[in-house]
Design a protein around this motif. Structure first.
Motif, PDB file in Angstrom:
ATOM      1  N   PHE A  59      10.725  51.006  40.035  1.00 27.90           N
ATOM      2  CA  PHE A  59      11.283  50.712  39.653  1.00 27.90           C
ATOM      3  C   PHE A  59      11.650  48.454  40.095  1.00 27.90           C
ATOM      4  N   ASN A  60      11.810  48.087  38.322  1.00 31.44           N
ATOM      5  CA  ASN A  60      11.107  46.535  38.640  1.00 31.44           C
ATOM      6  C   ASN A  60      12.484  45.906  39.676  1.00 31.44           C
ATOM      7  N   LEU A  61      12.090  45.356  40.823  1.00 35.00           N
ATOM      8  CA  LEU A  61      13.177  44.952  41.691  1.00 35.00           C
ATOM      9  C   LEU A  61      13.123  43.221  41.532  1.00 35.00           C
ATOM     10  N   GLY A  62      12.457  41.934  40.923  1.00 34.80           N
ATOM     11  CA  GLY A  62      12.860  41.718  39.609  1.00 34.80           C
ATOM     12  C   GLY A  62      11.826  40.308  40.067  1.00 34.80           C
ATOM     13  N   GLU A  63      11.426  39.326  39.799  1.00 30.79           N
ATOM     14  CA  GLU A  63      10.068  38.434  39.360  1.00 30.79           C
ATOM     15  C   GLU A  63      10.470  37.524  40.855  1.00 30.79           C
ATOM     16  N   MET A  64       9.288  36.932  41.053  1.00 26.45           N
ATOM     17  CA  MET A  64       8.911  36.526  41.999  1.00 26.45           C
ATOM     18  C   MET A  64       7.518  34.707  41.717  1.00 26.45           C
ATOM     19  N   THR A  65       7.954  33.679  42.147  1.00 24.10           N
ATOM     20  CA  THR A  65       6.755  32.795  41.689  1.00 24.10           C
ATOM     21  C   THR A  65       5.732  32.702  42.479  1.00 24.10           C
ATOM     22  N   VAL A  66       4.195  32.771  41.183  1.00 26.00           N
ATOM     23  CA  VAL A  66       3.123  32.742  41.846  1.00 26.00           C
ATOM     24  C   VAL A  66       2.183  31.305  41.428  1.00 26.00           C
TER      25      VAL A  66
END
Length: 147
Positions: A59-66
């Motif tokens: 499942f999609n947990l969330g977004e992070m900055t990369v």
């Protein structure tokens, strides 16, 4: 992730991505070869996925900055990096080390940069495990003296 001789490129790239930017900067070699950008450092987001119970449906947990970049040294070695956050310098240093590890200076870079980073990561992991072990509760059943 632990880093050893058998983990290869994925191991050293993970080690640099997880290292504190200041630690990587302090260990960088004095002589940095010239390079051309294949992809200048740029910041974006990546979707973080998880799994129910670590084995179930993803499942999609969330977004992070990369921040990512790619470069080529004068000898043709290419280095790539993806690091968490917005630190363009961290991504650039990680890509430089990646490129240097693919050339004749690999043993020197391993001893000067990667081994100290791996030792520090292992020490931090042991300290965290020690703190967790100190809070461990052992449950047991006592036999009552009633007959």
């Amino acid at each position: 992730m632990s880093f050893d001789e058998t983990s290869g490129r994925a191991g050293w790239m993970s080690l640099m991505a997880c290292a504190a930017p200041a630690d990587l900067a302090a260990l960088m070699p004095r002589e940095i070869p010239g390079h051309d950008w294949l992809r200048a450092p740029e910041t974006g987001t990546a979707m973080v996925r998880g799994r129910t119970g670590a084995t179930g449906t993803p499942f999609n947990l969330g977004e992070m900055t990369v921040t990512r970049c790619a470069l080529r040294l004068a000898d043709g070695s290419e280095g790539h990096a993806h690091v968490q956050g917005r630190d363009r310098g961290h991504a650039t240093r990680a890509a430089l080390i990646d490129a240097l590890m693919q050339g004749p200076r690999a043993a020197e870079i391993r001893a000067a940069v990667l081994d100290p980073l791996a030792e520090k990561a292992m020490a931090e992991r042991r300290a965290r495990a020690g703190k967790a072990a100190a809070t461990k509760v052992n449950f047991f059943t006592m036999v009552r003296g009633e007959g």
